[in-house]
Design a protein around this motif. Structure first.
Motif, PDB file in Angstrom:
ATOM      1  N   UNK A   1     -10.753 -13.586 -19.373  1.00  0.00           N
ATOM      2  CA  UNK A   1     -11.299 -13.103 -18.122  1.00  0.00           C
ATOM      3  C   UNK A   1     -10.657 -13.860 -16.962  1.00  0.00           C
ATOM      4  N   UNK A   2     -10.379 -13.149 -15.894  1.00  0.00           N
ATOM      5  CA  UNK A   2      -9.821 -13.781 -14.708  1.00  0.00           C
ATOM      6  C   UNK A   2      -8.350 -14.112 -14.799  1.00  0.00           C
ATOM      7  N   UNK A   3      -7.717 -13.762 -15.922  1.00  0.00           N
ATOM      8  CA  UNK A   3      -6.288 -14.033 -16.091  1.00  0.00           C
ATOM      9  C   UNK A   3      -5.528 -12.727 -15.914  1.00  0.00           C
ATOM     10  N   UNK A   4      -4.636 -12.706 -14.941  1.00  0.00           N
ATOM     11  CA  UNK A   4      -3.889 -11.485 -14.664  1.00  0.00           C
ATOM     12  C   UNK A   4      -2.870 -11.229 -15.768  1.00  0.00           C
ATOM     13  N   UNK A   5      -2.837  -9.994 -16.232  1.00  0.00           N
ATOM     14  CA  UNK A   5      -1.882  -9.639 -17.267  1.00  0.00           C
ATOM     15  C   UNK A   5      -0.473  -9.550 -16.702  1.00  0.00           C
ATOM     16  N   UNK A   6       0.439 -10.095 -17.488  1.00  0.00           N
ATOM     17  CA  UNK A   6       1.842 -10.006 -17.064  1.00  0.00           C
ATOM     18  C   UNK A   6       2.349  -8.587 -17.315  1.00  0.00           C
ATOM     19  N   UNK A   7       3.042  -8.029 -16.339  1.00  0.00           N
ATOM     20  CA  UNK A   7       3.577  -6.682 -16.483  1.00  0.00           C
ATOM     21  C   UNK A   7       4.824  -6.727 -17.368  1.00  0.00           C
ATOM     22  N   UNK A   8       4.816  -5.909 -18.439  1.00  0.00           N
ATOM     23  CA  UNK A   8       5.938  -5.891 -19.361  1.00  0.00           C
ATOM     24  C   UNK A   8       6.897  -4.762 -19.003  1.00  0.00           C
ATOM     25  N   UNK A   9       8.158  -5.033 -19.233  1.00  0.00           N
ATOM     26  CA  UNK A   9       9.165  -3.998 -18.963  1.00  0.00           C
ATOM     27  C   UNK A   9       9.092  -2.916 -20.030  1.00  0.00           C
ATOM     28  N   UNK A  10       9.661  -1.794 -19.736  1.00  0.00           N
ATOM     29  CA  UNK A  10       9.683  -0.692 -20.689  1.00  0.00           C
ATOM     30  C   UNK A  10      10.423  -1.084 -21.960  1.00  0.00           C
ATOM     31  N   UNK A  11      11.497  -1.871 -21.779  1.00  0.00           N
ATOM     32  CA  UNK A  11      12.275  -2.315 -22.939  1.00  0.00           C
ATOM     33  C   UNK A  11      11.437  -3.227 -23.837  1.00  0.00           C
ATOM     34  N   UNK A  12      10.633  -4.120 -23.225  1.00  0.00           N
ATOM     35  CA  UNK A  12       9.796  -5.030 -24.003  1.00  0.00           C
ATOM     36  C   UNK A  12       8.712  -4.267 -24.758  1.00  0.00           C
ATOM     37  N   UNK A  13       8.140  -3.268 -24.114  1.00  0.00           N
ATOM     38  CA  UNK A  13       7.113  -2.458 -24.769  1.00  0.00           C
ATOM     39  C   UNK A  13       7.687  -1.687 -25.951  1.00  0.00           C
ATOM     40  N   UNK A  14       8.910  -1.155 -25.769  1.00  0.00           N
ATOM     41  CA  UNK A  14       9.554  -0.402 -26.841  1.00  0.00           C
ATOM     42  C   UNK A  14       9.890  -1.321 -28.009  1.00  0.00           C
ATOM     43  N   UNK A  16       8.313  -4.028 -28.838  1.00  0.00           N
ATOM     44  CA  UNK A  16       7.055  -4.358 -29.512  1.00  0.00           C
ATOM     45  C   UNK A  16       6.602  -3.196 -30.403  1.00  0.00           C
ATOM     46  N   UNK A  17       6.755  -1.971 -29.913  1.00  0.00           N
ATOM     47  CA  UNK A  17       6.356  -0.807 -30.692  1.00  0.00           C
ATOM     48  C   UNK A  17       7.161  -0.713 -31.993  1.00  0.00           C
ATOM     49  N   UNK A  18       8.454  -0.944 -31.893  1.00  0.00           N
ATOM     50  CA  UNK A  18       9.313  -0.882 -33.078  1.00  0.00           C
ATOM     51  C   UNK A  18       8.969  -1.998 -34.072  1.00  0.00           C
ATOM     52  N   UNK A  19       8.641  -3.179 -33.525  1.00  0.00           N
ATOM     53  CA  UNK A  19       8.269  -4.303 -34.384  1.00  0.00           C
ATOM     54  C   UNK A  19       6.963  -4.009 -35.121  1.00  0.00           C
ATOM     55  N   UNK A  24       3.951  -2.344 -40.040  1.00  0.00           N
ATOM     56  CA  UNK A  24       3.077  -1.380 -40.697  1.00  0.00           C
ATOM     57  C   UNK A  24       3.745  -0.798 -41.945  1.00  0.00           C
ATOM     58  N   UNK A  25       5.041  -0.478 -41.840  1.00  0.00           N
ATOM     59  CA  UNK A  25       5.763   0.044 -43.001  1.00  0.00           C
ATOM     60  C   UNK A  25       5.768  -0.973 -44.146  1.00  0.00           C
ATOM     61  N   UNK A  26       6.026  -2.238 -43.784  1.00  0.00           N
ATOM     62  CA  UNK A  26       6.042  -3.297 -44.811  1.00  0.00           C
ATOM     63  C   UNK A  26       4.672  -3.442 -45.461  1.00  0.00           C
ATOM     64  N   UNK A  27       3.627  -3.393 -44.652  1.00  0.00           N
ATOM     65  CA  UNK A  27       2.263  -3.552 -45.180  1.00  0.00           C
ATOM     66  C   UNK A  27       1.908  -2.397 -46.112  1.00  0.00           C
ATOM     67  N   UNK A  28       2.210  -1.176 -45.696  1.00  0.00           N
ATOM     68  CA  UNK A  28       1.889  -0.016 -46.524  1.00  0.00           C
ATOM     69  C   UNK A  28       2.667  -0.037 -47.840  1.00  0.00           C
ATOM     70  N   UNK A  29       3.928  -0.465 -47.776  1.00  0.00           N
ATOM     71  CA  UNK A  29       4.733  -0.544 -48.997  1.00  0.00           C
ATOM     72  C   UNK A  29       4.154  -1.592 -49.946  1.00  0.00           C
TER      73      UNK A  29
END
Length: 340
Positions: A1-14, A16-19, A24-29
């Motif tokens: 609470x009270x801590x401003x979230x750092x804005x992530x770049x589109x590249x960083x979000x992508x 993270x999504x791939x990671x 998830x693939x490793x876990x399911x396997x």
């Protein structure tokens, strides 16, 4: 609470999504592999390692904990010496300890831990030499120490308190219940709002009273002193009032009822909007009407209860229907008042 979230770049979000997708693939396997091995009744050490990997990722997968026990019992233990079995179980205790540090309220971790301790083999003494229950004593005593450390970290973890009862009941050399009573005293005095400690205390006292190892009349008076101190310290704490109601019980002792009603009435004069004071007064005055009708002013007590219920509807409107129901049970023309 009270801590401003750092804005992530589109590249960083992508990235993270791939990671996350890769994880998830490793876990399911891994999950599919373990469940396939289980179906095939694979009791190998490789299967055991696979369950270790999966449980380190997801310790809530109770089916895998069950499978792991089958691997140990059917595949690993039969080809191991008693000392090797003991070491394997200690490894599993380490595995569960690591999981509990992150997931202290997962039932399956506690269950597996208890299973490990219940399967410690006899040793190291054999054939009349040494202590054949030495390993068992060592590990159960260590377990009590572990539980106390976990309760130091989170004194209100009811999983740990429930497991503590299992450990105390399983100790090869039992501890006197008076020592457990002292332990709950320390926990309660450090934090009155510890429902689990109050509950444990009620369990210990019930046992001590039923076996005559503690004078019930004298110790109950000491308990009333303790709980009254807690009531005045924090009258809003539910656990204190529940314990007090446990001490009162069915209200057969009119002298105690009268005294405790006076104590709570005095507290209500200081804490005029205390829901728990009002609820307790209604309950205890109804006990007077139910158990001691010939010795009390029934009309006055009934009026008191009705007035308190009116106050409760104001301070606790969310439970208005409950108070309405209790009010319907308070029938001045009835010779028998129901106590829900």
């Amino acid at each position: 609470h009270g801590v401003r979230r750092a804005r992530q770049t589109q590249e960083a979000l992508e990235a993270k999504r791939l990671k996350d997708q890769s994880k998830l693939r490793d876990y399911l396997a891994l999950s599919d592999d373990v469940l396939a091995r289980k179906k095939q009744k694979d009791w190998s050490r490789e299967a055991l390692r696979s369950t270790t990997q999966l449980l380190q990722v997801n310790p809530e997968f109770y089916t895998v904990w069950n499978y792991r026990r089958h691997i140990l019992v059917n595949g690993i233990f039969p080809e191991s010496t008693p000392e090797q079995i003991k070491d394997l179980l200690k490894d599993d205790l380490s595995l569960t300890m690591a999981a509990l540090k992150i997931h202290p309220k997962v039932y399956w971790i506690w269950t597996h831990r208890g299973w490990c301790l219940n399967n410690v083999p006899s040793g190291p003494g054999v054939d009349g030499e040494g202590d054949p229950r030495g390993w068992e004593k060592e590990l159960w005593n260590q377990e009590l120490f572990v539980v106390e450390k976990l309760l130091d970290a989170d004194p209100r973890n009811f999983h740990a308190w429930s497991y503590r009862r299992v450990v105390l009941a399983s100790l090869p050399v039992p501890k006197p219940e008076t020592s457990e009573l002292a332990y709950t005293t320390r926990k309660i005095e450090s934090n009155f709002s510890n429902f689990s400690a109050w509950h444990q205390r009620s369990k210990v006292l019930s046992s001590l009273w039923s076996t005559g190892r503690l004078d019930q009349t004298k110790s109950k008076e000491e308990e009333f002193d303790l709980v009254q101190n807690a009531m005045y310290t924090d009258p809003r704490d539910q656990s204190v009032w529940i314990y007090h109601r446990w001490l009162i019980g069915s209200g057969d002792n009119k002298e105690i009822l009268d005294r405790e009603i006076a104590v709570i009435q005095s507290l209500l004069e200081e804490e005029t909007d205390s829901k728990w004071c009002m609820e307790s007064l209604v309950h205890y005055k109804r006990l007077l009407l139910h158990n001691h009708a010939a010795l009390v002013d029934k009309s006055a007590l009934t009026r008191d209860c009705i007035h308190l219920l009116e106050q409760l509807r104001k301070v606790d409107p969310g439970r208005r229907a409950r108070y309405d129901e209790i009010g319907e049970l308070i029938n001045p023309n009835s010779a028998f008042l129901l106590i829900p």
